[in-house]
Design a protein around this motif. Structure first.
Motif, mmCIF file in Angstrom:
data_model
loop_
_atom_site.group_PDB
_atom_site.id
_atom_site.type_symbol
_atom_site.label_atom_id
_atom_site.label_comp_id
_atom_site.label_asym_id
_atom_site.label_seq_id
_atom_site.Cartn_x
_atom_site.Cartn_y
_atom_site.Cartn_z
ATOM 1 N N ILE A 130 0.848 -1.196 0.000
ATOM 2 C CA ILE A 130 0.000 0.000 0.000
ATOM 3 C C ILE A 130 0.884 1.248 0.000
ATOM 4 C CG2 ILE A 130 -1.925 -1.149 1.153
ATOM 5 C CD1 ILE A 130 -0.991 0.227 3.782
ATOM 6 N N GLU A 131 0.273 2.389 -0.325
ATOM 7 C CA GLU A 131 1.001 3.663 -0.340
ATOM 8 C C GLU A 131 1.180 4.217 1.075
ATOM 9 O OE1 GLU A 131 2.411 5.352 -2.978
ATOM 10 O OE2 GLU A 131 1.986 3.480 -4.036
ATOM 11 N N SER A 132 0.123 4.120 1.898
ATOM 12 C CA SER A 132 0.166 4.674 3.248
ATOM 13 C C SER A 132 -0.975 4.073 4.060
ATOM 14 C CB SER A 132 0.009 6.194 3.198
ATOM 15 O OG SER A 132 -1.292 6.536 2.762
ATOM 16 N N ALA A 133 -1.003 4.410 5.354
ATOM 17 C CA ALA A 133 -2.096 3.935 6.206
ATOM 18 C C ALA A 133 -3.441 4.425 5.692
ATOM 19 C CB ALA A 133 -1.871 4.392 7.641
ATOM 20 N N ALA A 134 -3.450 5.578 5.045
ATOM 21 C CA ALA A 134 -4.690 6.138 4.502
ATOM 22 C C ALA A 134 -5.260 5.291 3.373
ATOM 23 C CB ALA A 134 -4.449 7.567 4.017
ATOM 24 N N THR A 135 -4.442 4.447 2.750
ATOM 25 C CA THR A 135 -4.915 3.599 1.641
ATOM 26 C C THR A 135 -5.138 2.149 2.077
ATOM 27 O OG1 THR A 135 -2.649 3.141 0.898
ATOM 28 C CG2 THR A 135 -3.758 5.051 -0.076
ATOM 29 N N LEU A 136 -5.217 1.919 3.370
ATOM 30 C CA LEU A 136 -5.362 0.561 3.909
ATOM 31 C C LEU A 136 -6.794 0.036 3.835
ATOM 32 C CD1 LEU A 136 -4.038 -1.838 5.353
ATOM 33 C CD2 LEU A 136 -4.239 -0.571 7.498
ATOM 34 N N LYS A 137 -7.764 0.915 3.819
ATOM 35 C CA LYS A 137 -9.172 0.512 3.872
ATOM 36 C C LYS A 137 -9.554 -0.448 2.738
ATOM 37 C CE LYS A 137 -13.817 2.521 4.002
ATOM 38 N NZ LYS A 137 -14.487 2.505 2.738
ATOM 39 N N GLN A 138 -9.210 -0.121 1.518
ATOM 40 C CA GLN A 138 -9.620 -0.965 0.380
ATOM 41 C C GLN A 138 -9.010 -2.371 0.430
ATOM 42 O OE1 GLN A 138 -8.830 0.684 -3.481
ATOM 43 N NE2 GLN A 138 -9.967 -0.915 -4.550
ATOM 44 N N PRO A 139 -7.696 -2.510 0.694
ATOM 45 C CA PRO A 139 -7.171 -3.879 0.809
ATOM 46 C C PRO A 139 -7.804 -4.678 1.937
ATOM 47 C CG PRO A 139 -5.377 -2.307 0.545
ATOM 48 C CD PRO A 139 -6.635 -1.509 0.718
ATOM 49 N N LEU A 140 -8.158 -4.010 3.040
ATOM 50 C CA LEU A 140 -8.807 -4.716 4.144
ATOM 51 C C LEU A 140 -10.192 -5.187 3.747
ATOM 52 C CD1 LEU A 140 -7.871 -2.560 7.269
ATOM 53 C CD2 LEU A 140 -6.974 -4.807 6.629
ATOM 54 N N GLU A 141 -10.955 -4.326 3.071
ATOM 55 C CA GLU A 141 -12.290 -4.730 2.613
ATOM 56 C C GLU A 141 -12.199 -5.917 1.673
ATOM 57 O OE1 GLU A 141 -13.636 -1.042 0.933
ATOM 58 O OE2 GLU A 141 -14.522 -0.361 2.832
ATOM 59 N N LYS A 142 -11.211 -5.887 0.788
ATOM 60 C CA LYS A 142 -11.030 -6.999 -0.148
ATOM 61 C C LYS A 142 -10.625 -8.273 0.582
ATOM 62 C CE LYS A 142 -8.698 -8.220 -4.438
ATOM 63 N NZ LYS A 142 -7.741 -7.816 -5.469
ATOM 64 N N LEU A 143 -9.715 -8.146 1.529
ATOM 65 C CA LEU A 143 -9.234 -9.299 2.294
ATOM 66 C C LEU A 143 -10.379 -9.949 3.056
ATOM 67 C CD1 LEU A 143 -6.924 -11.073 3.433
ATOM 68 C CD2 LEU A 143 -6.615 -9.318 5.197
ATOM 69 N N PHE A 144 -11.203 -9.162 3.717
ATOM 70 C CA PHE A 144 -12.276 -9.717 4.537
ATOM 71 C C PHE A 144 -13.496 -10.139 3.719
ATOM 72 C CE2 PHE A 144 -9.712 -8.227 7.958
ATOM 73 C CZ PHE A 144 -10.042 -9.036 9.033
ATOM 74 N N SER A 145 -13.532 -9.762 2.453
ATOM 75 C CA SER A 145 -14.638 -10.227 1.607
ATOM 76 C C SER A 145 -14.248 -11.502 0.869
ATOM 77 C CB SER A 145 -15.038 -9.145 0.604
ATOM 78 O OG SER A 145 -14.013 -8.972 -0.367
ATOM 79 N N GLY A 146 -13.025 -11.971 1.105
ATOM 80 C CA GLY A 146 -12.555 -13.209 0.481
ATOM 81 C C GLY A 146 -11.895 -12.981 -0.864
ATOM 82 N N GLY A 147 -11.663 -11.736 -1.214
ATOM 83 C CA GLY A 147 -11.065 -11.415 -2.522
ATOM 84 C C GLY A 147 -9.579 -11.408 -2.533
#
Length: 191
Positions: free
Chosen positions: A174-191
């Motif tokens: 990721i670029e920064s902590a501010a860009t962490l939300k999208q990878p987390l959503e993807k990770l927890f959705s099974g993507g």
């Protein structure tokens, strides 16, 4: 005429009951994906874990945050999120040493494995959190993770890439902590 059970039948019955108890008490099978609820903690006592828990909260993932959680406090968590990054100030404020933190980390990872938790190791402190103390924690935790999330300047020496390849551990940059939300959503959705 009533027949008394002989000793062999009793031993077989006891072994079967004992086997059932052992099977029931066996550790859980490891999760194959991140699932809520998550437990977010700091490994190294930096404020990086606080930033991670903010991103988890913004992502709408049920979670608990405790920067000092112990192995016997994992509760109902299905995913353990370890924000790795050593802070001398954090160690001082918590009244612990690097040896204490290495031991706590090892116990957390052992307990997570025994409970079948999915383990995510995050390094969002970048190059600033890649000192000798942080590296000890990274080298302990990252190889035992199911998933790695790092900031783009965290891997200047290739340590995370090496760990990821050696253990076949998926890694997201990721670029920064501010860009962490999208990878987390993807990770927890099974993507």
């Amino acid at each position: 005429m009533t027949r008394k059970p002989d000793r062999r039948q009793f031993l077989v019955a006891a072994a079967l009951v004992g086997g059932a108890v052992l099977t029931w008490a066996a550790p859980s099978v490891a999760q194959d994906k991140a699932q809520p609820p998550a437990l977010v903690t700091s490994i190294g006592q930096s404020l990086d874990a606080f930033q991670v828990q903010l991103a988890v909260k913004r992502s709408g993932i049920p979670y608990k945050y405790d920067p000092h959680i112990e192995a016997n406090q994992l509760g109902e968590a299905k995913t353990l999120m370890l924000a790795v990054g050593a802070s001398l100030k954090g160690f001082g404020d918590a009244g612990i040493s690097i040896s204490d933190e290495l031991a706590r980390t090892s116990h957390l990872l052992d307990a997570a494995k025994a409970k079948g938790l999915y383990v995510v190791v995050l390094h969002i402190g970048g190059e600033d959190r890649r000192d000798a103390l942080s590296n000890q924690l990274i080298e302990l935790a990252a190889p035992r993770a199911n998933y790695l999330i790092i900031r783009n300047d965290s891997d200047g020496d290739g340590l995370f890439t090496k760990i990821s390849k050696a253990g076949n551990i998926p890694m997201v940059v990721i670029e920064s902590a501010a860009t962490l939300k999208q990878p987390l959503e993807k990770l927890f959705s099974g993507g």
